[in-house]
Design a protein around this motif. Structure first.
Motif, mmCIF file in Angstrom:
data_model
loop_
_atom_site.group_PDB
_atom_site.id
_atom_site.type_symbol
_atom_site.label_atom_id
_atom_site.label_comp_id
_atom_site.label_asym_id
_atom_site.label_seq_id
_atom_site.Cartn_x
_atom_site.Cartn_y
_atom_site.Cartn_z
ATOM 1 N N LEU A 602 62.065 19.843 72.663
ATOM 2 C CA LEU A 602 62.572 19.069 71.540
ATOM 3 C C LEU A 602 62.771 19.976 70.333
ATOM 4 N N TYR A 603 63.985 19.943 69.799
ATOM 5 C CA TYR A 603 64.329 20.628 68.554
ATOM 6 C C TYR A 603 64.949 19.561 67.652
ATOM 7 N N ALA A 604 64.187 19.083 66.677
ATOM 8 C CA ALA A 604 64.631 17.939 65.880
ATOM 9 C C ALA A 604 64.495 18.225 64.400
ATOM 10 N N GLY A 605 65.485 17.755 63.627
ATOM 11 C CA GLY A 605 65.417 17.905 62.183
ATOM 12 C C GLY A 605 66.774 18.089 61.554
ATOM 13 N N SER A 606 66.868 19.036 60.623
ATOM 14 C CA SER A 606 68.096 19.272 59.875
ATOM 15 C C SER A 606 69.194 19.841 60.762
ATOM 16 N N ASN A 607 70.435 19.521 60.417
ATOM 17 C CA ASN A 607 71.572 19.990 61.209
ATOM 18 C C ASN A 607 71.608 21.506 61.315
ATOM 19 N N ALA A 608 71.392 22.205 60.199
ATOM 20 C CA ALA A 608 71.515 23.663 60.199
ATOM 21 C C ALA A 608 70.508 24.301 61.142
ATOM 22 N N GLU A 609 69.268 23.849 61.102
ATOM 23 C CA GLU A 609 68.230 24.458 61.935
ATOM 24 C C GLU A 609 68.415 24.113 63.413
ATOM 25 N N VAL A 610 68.779 22.871 63.699
ATOM 26 C CA VAL A 610 68.990 22.489 65.099
ATOM 27 C C VAL A 610 70.225 23.195 65.659
ATOM 28 N N ASN A 611 71.278 23.294 64.852
ATOM 29 C CA ASN A 611 72.465 24.037 65.283
ATOM 30 C C ASN A 611 72.123 25.483 65.601
ATOM 31 N N ARG A 612 71.291 26.094 64.755
ATOM 32 C CA ARG A 612 70.912 27.489 64.995
ATOM 33 C C ARG A 612 70.107 27.629 66.276
ATOM 34 N N ALA A 613 69.233 26.663 66.552
ATOM 35 C CA ALA A 613 68.482 26.688 67.808
ATOM 36 C C ALA A 613 69.429 26.666 69.005
ATOM 37 N N GLU A 614 70.460 25.804 68.953
ATOM 38 C CA GLU A 614 71.421 25.727 70.053
ATOM 39 C C GLU A 614 72.242 27.011 70.164
ATOM 40 N N GLU A 615 72.575 27.609 69.028
ATOM 41 C CA GLU A 615 73.334 28.874 69.061
ATOM 42 C C GLU A 615 72.559 29.954 69.791
ATOM 43 N N LEU A 616 71.262 30.026 69.570
ATOM 44 C CA LEU A 616 70.454 31.053 70.219
ATOM 45 C C LEU A 616 70.184 30.725 71.682
ATOM 46 N N ILE A 617 70.050 29.443 71.996
ATOM 47 C CA ILE A 617 69.714 29.045 73.366
ATOM 48 C C ILE A 617 70.957 28.911 74.236
ATOM 49 N N LEU A 618 71.969 28.238 73.707
ATOM 50 C CA LEU A 618 73.176 27.928 74.476
ATOM 51 C C LEU A 618 74.306 28.907 74.212
ATOM 52 N N GLY A 619 74.324 29.506 73.037
ATOM 53 C CA GLY A 619 75.421 30.388 72.650
ATOM 54 C C GLY A 619 76.313 29.771 71.598
ATOM 55 N N HIS A 620 76.195 28.450 71.415
ATOM 56 C CA HIS A 620 76.980 27.772 70.380
ATOM 57 C C HIS A 620 76.325 26.437 70.074
ATOM 58 N N ALA A 621 76.574 25.922 68.892
ATOM 59 C CA ALA A 621 76.059 24.610 68.526
ATOM 60 C C ALA A 621 76.892 23.523 69.197
ATOM 61 N N VAL A 622 76.226 22.449 69.586
ATOM 62 C CA VAL A 622 76.901 21.327 70.231
ATOM 63 C C VAL A 622 77.465 20.392 69.162
ATOM 64 N N VAL A 623 78.725 20.036 69.302
ATOM 65 C CA VAL A 623 79.351 19.105 68.359
ATOM 66 C C VAL A 623 79.104 17.681 68.841
ATOM 67 N N GLU A 624 78.417 16.891 68.041
ATOM 68 C CA GLU A 624 78.141 15.502 68.400
ATOM 69 C C GLU A 624 79.273 14.617 67.903
ATOM 70 N N LYS A 625 79.884 13.909 68.828
ATOM 71 C CA LYS A 625 81.014 13.051 68.471
ATOM 72 C C LYS A 625 80.563 11.804 67.714
ATOM 73 N N THR A 626 79.296 11.463 67.837
ATOM 74 C CA THR A 626 78.817 10.211 67.245
ATOM 75 C C THR A 626 77.813 10.468 66.130
ATOM 76 N N ALA A 627 77.966 11.577 65.419
ATOM 77 C CA ALA A 627 77.051 11.869 64.319
ATOM 78 C C ALA A 627 77.140 10.789 63.246
ATOM 79 N N ILE A 628 76.027 10.556 62.578
ATOM 80 C CA ILE A 628 75.938 9.474 61.590
ATOM 81 C C ILE A 628 75.749 10.061 60.195
#
Length: 638
Positions: A602-628
């Motif tokens: 689980l990586y939960a919280g602010s967009n910037a920090e979670v995006n950075r986690a995905e960049e390091l793990i996946l290679g890029h941040a995931v774009v959520e189509k249903t962001a609120i």
């Protein structure tokens, strides 16, 4: 007699050296080289640019003998697995005979049993990556097929991740037409359904339970399969280079001269000769002694968030929820009543905690479990109540109506005397109304299907944070009136923030990219502050109100978040507050539980920090189509 391999250049030969009875011991050799270890010496790729792979065929289509690479033995020969001295055969799964594809594995791959898969919450099974070849030709044992990837199934076998990659021989007449999973439905109708059915039931005749599948029993795409293959290749590299060890793998090889486990072809020849000279001893050897690599599921106790929110004009939780449902009508007032009843339960739990300051977490959790259950069971609003502590569904009260809501709750976590927390999640039933709910009301449902979620923090103050799908709202227990009153409505997680929360004691066993993430957060110029209280509710609330990230990286069960009772509800609240929750490769809420015990990173919280986690793990941040965007929501202003 030797089996000639079918690699494009005819490079490999498989020879059965067992000379007694019907014993099978097939060793592999390479032309003009000598004996090899097929798992380590045969390259994964035939042509990396064209994405053509080598497949080792262990079991030909329509046969029943349970043949496999005995990776525990030097040079990993193919043997027939045995159990209690008897050779193993798979039962026929009606209406099929034996295996319904050519079955085998990819060389130079390994499903690491020490690393949890981020999207399924399951550890690897410790074996090479399994492959099902769907072409028209029946293969031979030990054949090396050049194949291309079509898709992958995420099977859960006794709690372990057991990927099944669908491929086709590049020389098959249909290979040019079958490029994606969708092509299987058109050109081989019924095959995908038969594959799921076969894997689900083939162990049932042996008295074992049905196997389960992640991703709501959907075949994942070719691109996703290639990612899984790449992950397993890098896990294999760690294994063969000696960075990790596994008792079921002998990593000696005759071609990887840079590894410590390299031996000369002449030494390999001696190993085979010794086996051949004592075939009676070989007959007595059992197959792979595969044991479960899943760790016992335990729960990390968690402690102390004590930030008193500013008082606002008194708006009770019951009134606020009722007004919210009136403003956004999507049903009856039942959900408001259910949330109100949970608030009453939490007030009782808080009173018990205050009256029993010397009791340990187990005793306090037992009371909280019973109190929350009793409050919910008597409402007539629930059809299923599931406690993560009891790890079972709780009985409904007799003689009252059966409702339409499913509630999952984790009754208590934390450290007595510091801070404690409780989490809940609410779904609307899928099963037929008017009777008790069943497993279909919880399993294979995405986190997006929650209709409400929340958590309560018991510290120097008692705060209840809830969401009914229209923003996240914080209520503070007013000790004079005895009511939860509105403290903050439509909370928004800052786009970035100073707080990060992680158990630093687990960092020695997490993947390198997660360690890099924490190193960035810890760096002197980052401006980040570690806030870890061992109370996930308190840690998450700190991030919710200040910005930052909560990290539960695994890889062990105790270091993960249970999907239904923890990851999904916290992910729901994070999204409602304009933040994000991810497992590192995709949003938490896209997942669905394959079992009630499924746990995920689980990586939960602010967009910037979670995006950075995905960049390091996946290679890029995931774009959520249903962001609120919480600010775009209509609010109720008391």
């Amino acid at each position: 007699a030797p089996h000639r391999a079918s690699s494009l250049d005819g490079l490999y030969t498989a020879t059965n050296v067992a000379a007694v009875g019907d014993s099978t011991k097939i060793y592999f050799s390479q032309k003009d080289h000598g004996y090899i270890n097929p798992l380590h010496d045969i390259p994964l790729y035939v042509d990396k640019e064209k994405q053509i792979f080598n497949m080792i065929v262990e079991i030909p289509r329509w046969t029943n003998a349970k043949l496999e690479l005995k990776t525990k033995d030097p040079l990993a020969p193919i043997v027939q697995d045995e159990k209690k001295g008897k050779k193993r055969f798979v039962h026929n799964v009606y209406p099929y005979k034996g295996y319904i594809w050519n079955y085998g594995c990819f060389p130079q791959t390994w499903e690491d049993p020490t690393q949890v898969h981020m999207e399924t919450g399951a550890l690897g099974d410790g074996d090479p990556l399994d492959v099902c070849e769907v072409g028209s030709v029946i293969a031979e044992v030990g054949e090396i097929k050049p194949v291309k990837v079509i898709g992958v199934l995420g099977m859960i076998d006794e709690g372990e991740m057991d990927w099944k990659v669908l491929v086709i021989d590049v020389r098959d007449p249909m290979a040019e037409k079958i490029k994606e999973v969708e092509d299987l439905y058109e050109l081989l109708p019924g095959l995908v359904h038969a594959t799921f059915s076969w894997f689900r039931t083939y162990k049932v005749p042996d008295g074992k339970a049905l196997n389960m599948f992640a991703f709501r029993e959907q075949v994942q795409t070719r691109e996703y399969a290639l990612e899984i293959i790449d992950e397993c290749y890098h896990s294999w590299r760690k294994l063969v280079e000696g960075k990790v060890k596994h008792k079921n793998h002998d990593v000696i090889n005759t071609t990887l001269t840079e590894t410590k486990s390299y031996i000369s072809p002449a030494d390999a020849e001696k190993i085979v000769a010794n086996f051949a000279s004592d075939s009676q001893a070989l007959m007595k050897q059992s197959g792979l002694n595969r044991t479960s690599s899943m760790l016992d599921m335990t729960h990390i106790p968690p402690p102390v968030y004590t930030e008193l929110a500013n008082q606002k004009p008194m708006m009770t939780i019951k009134r606020y929820c009722t007004e919210l449902q009136r403003r956004f009508p999507h049903g009856s007032n039942d959900l408001s009543l259910l949330i109100t009843e949970l608030g009453i339960a939490y007030k009782c739990v808080r009173a018990y905690i205050c009256d029993h300051p010397q009791e340990d977490l187990s005793s306090l959790a037992s009371f909280a479990n019973a109190q929350i259950h009793a409050s919910l069971a008597s409402t007539g609003l629930c059809c299923l109540i599931y406690s993560a502590t009891s790890n079972t569904s709780m009985p409904l009260e007799l003689g009252i109506d059966v409702g339409n809501y499913i509630v999952v709750y984790n009754p208590l976590m934390g450290t007595p005397g510091l801070s404690l927390g409780s989490i809940f999640s609410v779904y609307y039933r899928k099963s037929a109304p008017g009777k008790d709910g069943d497993s279909s009301d919880l399993l294979q449902r995405t986190g997006y299907e929650q209709v409400a979620a929340g958590y309560c923090v018991f510290g120097t103050s008692t705060q209840l944070t809830i969401s009914m799908g229209y923003g996240a709202h914080v209520f503070l227990l007013d000790l004079i009136s005895g009511h939860f009153v509105l403290s903050r409505q439509h909370v928004r997680i800052p786009e970035t923030g100073p707080v990060y929360s992680v158990d630093t004691s687990v960092l020695g066993s997490v993947p390198d990219n997660v360690q890099r993430l924490v190193e960035e957060l810890e760096s002197p110029g980052s401006g980040k502050i570690l806030h870890y209280e061992e109370n996930l509710c308190a840690d998450f609330h700190k991030v919710l109100t200040n910005g930052g990230i909560v990290i539960l990286p695994g890889p062990h069960k105790k270091d993960l978040a249970n999907f239904l009772s923890t990851a999904a509800p916290l992910g729901f609240i994070a999204r409602q507050a304009g933040g994000r929750a991810s497992v590192g490769k995709r949003p938490v809420l896209e997942l669905s539980a394959w079992s009630l015990e499924m746990s995920v990173p689980l990586y939960a919280g602010s967009n910037a920090e979670v995006n950075r986690a995905e960049e390091l793990i996946l290679g890029h941040a995931v774009v959520e189509k249903t962001a609120i965007d919480p600010e775009a929501r209509l609010t109720y202003d008391p």
